[in-house]
Design a protein around this motif. Sequence first.
Motif, short mmCIF file in Angstrom:
data_model
loop_
_atom_site.label_atom_id
_atom_site.label_comp_id
_atom_site.label_asym_id
_atom_site.label_seq_id
_atom_site.Cartn_x
_atom_site.Cartn_y
_atom_site.Cartn_z
N ILE A 2 0.85 -1.19 0.00
CA ILE A 2 0.00 0.00 0.00
C ILE A 2 0.88 1.24 0.00
O ILE A 2 2.07 1.19 0.34
CB ILE A 2 -0.97 0.04 1.20
CG1 ILE A 2 -0.17 0.11 2.51
CG2 ILE A 2 -1.90 -1.15 1.20
CD1 ILE A 2 -1.06 0.31 3.73
N VAL A 3 0.30 2.37 -0.41
CA VAL A 3 1.00 3.65 -0.37
C VAL A 3 0.82 4.24 1.02
O VAL A 3 -0.30 4.60 1.42
CB VAL A 3 0.46 4.61 -1.45
CG1 VAL A 3 1.09 5.99 -1.29
CG2 VAL A 3 0.74 4.07 -2.84
N ARG A 4 1.92 4.36 1.75
CA ARG A 4 1.85 4.93 3.10
C ARG A 4 1.86 6.44 3.08
O ARG A 4 1.26 7.09 3.94
CB ARG A 4 3.05 4.44 3.93
CG ARG A 4 3.12 2.94 4.14
CD ARG A 4 2.05 2.46 5.09
NE ARG A 4 2.21 1.04 5.40
CZ ARG A 4 1.34 0.33 6.10
NH1 ARG A 4 0.23 0.91 6.55
NH2 ARG A 4 1.54 -0.96 6.32
N LEU A 5 2.57 7.00 2.10
CA LEU A 5 2.71 8.44 2.06
C LEU A 5 3.09 8.88 0.66
O LEU A 5 3.88 8.22 -0.02
CB LEU A 5 3.79 8.90 3.05
CG LEU A 5 3.97 10.41 3.23
CD1 LEU A 5 2.79 11.01 3.96
CD2 LEU A 5 5.27 10.71 3.97
N ALA A 6 2.53 9.99 0.20
CA ALA A 6 2.95 10.62 -1.05
C ALA A 6 3.06 12.11 -0.78
O ALA A 6 2.07 12.78 -0.52
CB ALA A 6 1.94 10.35 -2.16
N ALA A 7 4.30 12.60 -0.81
CA ALA A 7 4.53 13.99 -0.44
C ALA A 7 5.75 14.53 -1.15
O ALA A 7 6.57 13.78 -1.66
CB ALA A 7 4.71 14.10 1.08
N SER A 8 5.86 15.85 -1.16
CA SER A 8 7.04 16.48 -1.76
C SER A 8 8.24 16.23 -0.86
O SER A 8 8.10 16.00 0.35
CB SER A 8 6.80 17.98 -1.92
OG SER A 8 6.75 18.60 -0.64
N PRO A 9 9.45 16.28 -1.43
CA PRO A 9 10.65 16.09 -0.60
C PRO A 9 10.72 17.10 0.55
O PRO A 9 11.17 16.74 1.65
CB PRO A 9 11.79 16.31 -1.60
CG PRO A 9 11.23 15.93 -2.92
CD PRO A 9 9.80 16.38 -2.87
N GLU A 10 10.28 18.34 0.31
CA GLU A 10 10.32 19.34 1.37
C GLU A 10 9.45 18.94 2.55
O GLU A 10 9.84 19.06 3.72
CB GLU A 10 9.87 20.70 0.81
CG GLU A 10 10.82 21.31 -0.20
CD GLU A 10 10.71 20.66 -1.57
OE1 GLU A 10 9.73 19.92 -1.80
OE2 GLU A 10 11.61 20.89 -2.40
N LEU A 11 8.24 18.45 2.27
CA LEU A 11 7.34 18.06 3.34
C LEU A 11 7.84 16.82 4.07
O LEU A 11 7.64 16.68 5.28
CB LEU A 11 5.93 17.83 2.78
CG LEU A 11 5.18 19.09 2.33
CD1 LEU A 11 3.83 18.73 1.75
CD2 LEU A 11 5.01 20.04 3.51
N ILE A 12 8.46 15.91 3.32
CA ILE A 12 9.00 14.72 3.97
C ILE A 12 10.07 15.10 4.98
O ILE A 12 10.19 14.49 6.05
CB ILE A 12 9.56 13.75 2.91
CG1 ILE A 12 8.41 13.09 2.15
CG2 ILE A 12 10.47 12.69 3.54
CD1 ILE A 12 8.83 12.19 1.03
N ARG A 13 10.84 16.14 4.69
CA ARG A 13 11.90 16.55 5.60
C ARG A 13 11.37 17.19 6.88
O ARG A 13 12.03 17.15 7.92
CB ARG A 13 12.83 17.55 4.90
CG ARG A 13 13.71 16.91 3.83
CD ARG A 13 14.73 17.93 3.30
NE ARG A 13 15.62 17.32 2.34
CZ ARG A 13 15.44 17.33 1.02
NH1 ARG A 13 14.36 17.94 0.53
NH2 ARG A 13 16.31 16.76 0.22
N ILE A 14 10.17 17.77 6.85
CA ILE A 14 9.71 18.56 8.00
C ILE A 14 8.46 18.03 8.68
O ILE A 14 8.15 18.42 9.80
CB ILE A 14 9.47 20.03 7.59
CG1 ILE A 14 8.33 20.12 6.57
CG2 ILE A 14 10.75 20.65 7.04
CD1 ILE A 14 7.93 21.56 6.22
N SER A 15 7.70 17.15 8.02
CA SER A 15 6.39 16.77 8.56
C SER A 15 6.49 15.64 9.58
O SER A 15 7.23 14.67 9.38
CB SER A 15 5.47 16.34 7.42
OG SER A 15 4.27 15.81 7.95
N PRO A 16 5.73 15.72 10.66
CA PRO A 16 5.71 14.61 11.63
C PRO A 16 5.10 13.34 11.05
O PRO A 16 5.40 12.24 11.49
CB PRO A 16 4.86 15.15 12.77
CG PRO A 16 4.03 16.25 12.16
CD PRO A 16 4.88 16.85 11.09
#
Length: 518
Positions: free
Chosen positions: A477-491
């Motif tokens: 399954i897809v756990r997460l789809a996000a921009s690299p910037e958001l991956i670096r900062i998001s909890p």
Amino acid sequence: MHFDFAYFLSLFSLPAFWQASLTVVELSALSWVAGMLLGFPLALAKLSGKRWLTTPANLYIWFFRSVPLLVVIVFVFNLPQIFPASGMVLSNPFSAGFISLVVTEAAYMAEIHRGGLLSVARGQYEAGTALGIRALGLQRLVVIPQAFRIALPTLVNEFITCVKLTSLVSVISLTELLMVGQRLYAQNFLVLETLLAIAIYYVMIVTVFGWMLHHAERWLDLTRRRAGTLSDVELASLRDRPLSTPPAPAKSIAKNATKALRLANIHKRYGNHEVLKGIDLEVGIGEVISIIGPSGSGKTSLICTINALERIDAGEIDLFGDAYIKAGARPDSPLQRAGRNRIGMVFQSFNLFPHRTILDNVVMAPRYHHRGANEDLEQRAMALLDKVGMLAHAHKYPHQLSGGQQQRVAIARALAMEPDIMLFDEPTSALDPELVGDVLAVISDLAKDGMTMVIVTHEMNFAMSVSDRVVFMEAGIVRLAASPELIRISPEAERVRRFIGIESRFGANQADMVSPAI
């Protein structure tokens, strides 16, 4: 009782023996070629997986490998007693012997061909299919040339067997070597001298034709081919040629379509193991998506479903707003073929065609699809090879290149079809570390050119630097789809950061900034 050398030597000037030798050569060569040709469709039928083809093929092979050739010869020669009309052909000993040898040898040849076909790597089929080459074209252009080269040593050995088996046709009075010898020693009783002369005639036939076939085998051995690197003068000449663009195929884009790809509720299972468990994903036009995740998470299966290399069990895929793949749809339908021709794919193991030069690898699919005149297609192929830094190696074979060079050629081959979307299945995982950079640089250039790309990769720094979005998959399954910037900062991306190996840096008020897993 002494050995009569004078008589023995005289047998080598006897016209009857040389005429009989010619009969042996004709019968064995014709039987070998015909048996080889008949054996190939038998091998394909046996491998087809369709019961209505495999059952008769298996029965044929089983029967004619079980029945002695001598029995077949006598039966065929006496068939006119049952079918009088066949007497015009079968009453001739040569014709009866030829037919008997062919139907028997075809059973053995089928198994030899089957071994050759099974030895062609699955990746060769996938690469040809990804280029839109249909089943018959795939066999003709990719599979048969490779299978024949693999099977050739065994086929040569079978020719020698055919030569020796012709002696059995003497039972129906064909004037071949053994029959001539029998008539002689029945008159003079010099059995040993006559049989030794017959043996030497057979040795000469086998030696001469064995040498010829061995020479052909060496000529077909690709590892012996060593094309050189083009000189600077030759490269300059190629770059100065005018490049004409063949007419691009008509491509439909639905009105107001904003997405290159839309995957809805994709399920895929192998037996009882479900590898994709309801994947929803959208890829915008010109967007670069990197798919990451632990091994076994379904990344490769997902990317193969996009190119219709794997069938889906549920869900649907749209391409530029048009229907493309639906669960239960007929494989290789016109809709799928049209869509696949708009998608280029680069494989983890390169999957270049080893029997073709680098230039032929790139130009083969556009030529198959009649994308333009041969000269124009070759010029465009040269331009693509130049783009990926491989023009100097255009006339080499894949085995002469390093892994990084082969992968760059594979990218050029996919681009030759002028795709709207490029798929990369772990394009650097089979490369040595020092070769990775060259391949990633080519992919980065494609991203700068605005190419829509879906990349399955383990190169985390590359994924985070080149991607518009990073898709993290785990357990199908897809756990997460996000921009690299958001991956670096998001909890919400903590699991992804641990997988990538970067430190957590986010604030409490940024938890809602992650885009949904679409």
